[in-house]
Design a protein around this motif. Sequence first.
Motif, PDB file in Angstrom:
ATOM      1  N   GLY A  44     -14.158 -46.365 -23.293  1.00 21.10           N
ATOM      2  CA  GLY A  44     -13.124 -46.628 -22.536  1.00 21.10           C
ATOM      3  C   GLY A  44     -12.070 -45.930 -23.217  1.00 21.10           C
ATOM      4  O   GLY A  44     -11.628 -45.033 -23.917  1.00 21.10           O
ATOM      5  N   GLY A  45     -11.141 -46.652 -23.295  1.00 23.02           N
ATOM      6  CA  GLY A  45      -9.597 -46.073 -23.883  1.00 23.02           C
ATOM      7  C   GLY A  45      -9.759 -46.794 -25.007  1.00 23.02           C
ATOM      8  O   GLY A  45      -8.590 -46.120 -26.911  1.00 23.02           O
ATOM      9  N   THR A  46     -10.560 -47.241 -25.935  1.00 25.17           N
ATOM     10  CA  THR A  46     -10.411 -47.690 -27.663  1.00 25.17           C
ATOM     11  C   THR A  46     -11.906 -46.242 -28.627  1.00 25.17           C
ATOM     12  O   THR A  46     -12.385 -45.775 -27.926  1.00 25.17           O
ATOM     13  N   ALA A  47     -10.443 -46.322 -29.189  1.00 28.81           N
ATOM     14  CA  ALA A  47     -11.534 -45.175 -30.342  1.00 28.81           C
ATOM     15  C   ALA A  47     -11.406 -46.212 -32.183  1.00 28.81           C
ATOM     16  O   ALA A  47     -10.319 -47.123 -32.142  1.00 28.81           O
ATOM     17  N   ARG A  48     -12.578 -45.757 -32.698  1.00 32.07           N
ATOM     18  CA  ARG A  48     -12.585 -47.044 -34.129  1.00 32.07           C
ATOM     19  C   ARG A  48     -13.086 -46.160 -35.035  1.00 32.07           C
ATOM     20  O   ARG A  48     -14.153 -45.425 -34.759  1.00 32.07           O
ATOM     21  N   TRP A  49     -13.020 -46.173 -36.151  1.00 33.83           N
ATOM     22  CA  TRP A  49     -14.238 -46.131 -37.087  1.00 33.83           C
ATOM     23  C   TRP A  49     -14.874 -46.598 -36.959  1.00 33.83           C
ATOM     24  O   TRP A  49     -14.484 -48.351 -37.617  1.00 33.83           O
ATOM     25  N   ALA A  50     -16.344 -46.332 -37.339  1.00 33.31           N
ATOM     26  CA  ALA A  50     -17.438 -47.580 -37.986  1.00 33.31           C
ATOM     27  C   ALA A  50     -18.015 -46.584 -39.880  1.00 33.31           C
ATOM     28  O   ALA A  50     -18.006 -45.459 -39.910  1.00 33.31           O
ATOM     29  N   THR A  51     -18.662 -47.348 -39.543  1.00 31.29           N
ATOM     30  CA  THR A  51     -19.396 -47.437 -40.916  1.00 31.29           C
ATOM     31  C   THR A  51     -20.649 -46.845 -40.944  1.00 31.29           C
ATOM     32  O   THR A  51     -21.193 -47.563 -40.078  1.00 31.29           O
TER      33      THR A  51
END
Length: 192
Positions: A184-191
């Motif tokens: 959706g409109g969410t963006a995030r870094w992840a391990t």
Amino acid sequence: MSETPQSLDDIRTDIDRRLVRGARKWRDAMHDAVVATTDADARVMILRAYDTATRTLRFHTDIRSPKAQVIGSGAPVGVLFYDKGAKIQIRCKGQGRIERDGGVADAAWESSTNFAKRCYLGEGPGAISDVATSGLPDWAEGLEPTPEQVAPGRENFAVLLVEARHFDWLYLAHTGHMRAQFEGGTARWATP
């Protein structure tokens, strides 16, 4: 990837650019994708189009195939792209649907070559045979048929549309992998 991405926005743009290019260029690493359905079946399919506005992937399929029956008018689908040279993996999850009729399917059929259209003339995918076979009618082996000859194949042709709702991007590097996710409109870094 020639340089480490600086932002999630850069990665989101890179995903779109790679998928658009993959749909247009048959030698591009993102042209071939692994598509998985809810019955735990996976197969390599050719990316035919990618709409950046709707995040919709388009593939061509035979309406008689098992995946067409599993997906039908709507089911979860996973798609995996991998560019070995760039060391980038893109995983997509979304809602798939099979369209046999209508403008999208008609335009996809019309834009296909006669070589591609002939694939829809023979036995359906998975038909059992006593000998190794392409499934094509004998007269179609090794030649490009005319538009009139491939016309009957249209009844077996369909498109698989996947509205990708989740993207998982992974960059493999010996200095340390990087991973980003978009939904959706969410963006995030992840391990990784």
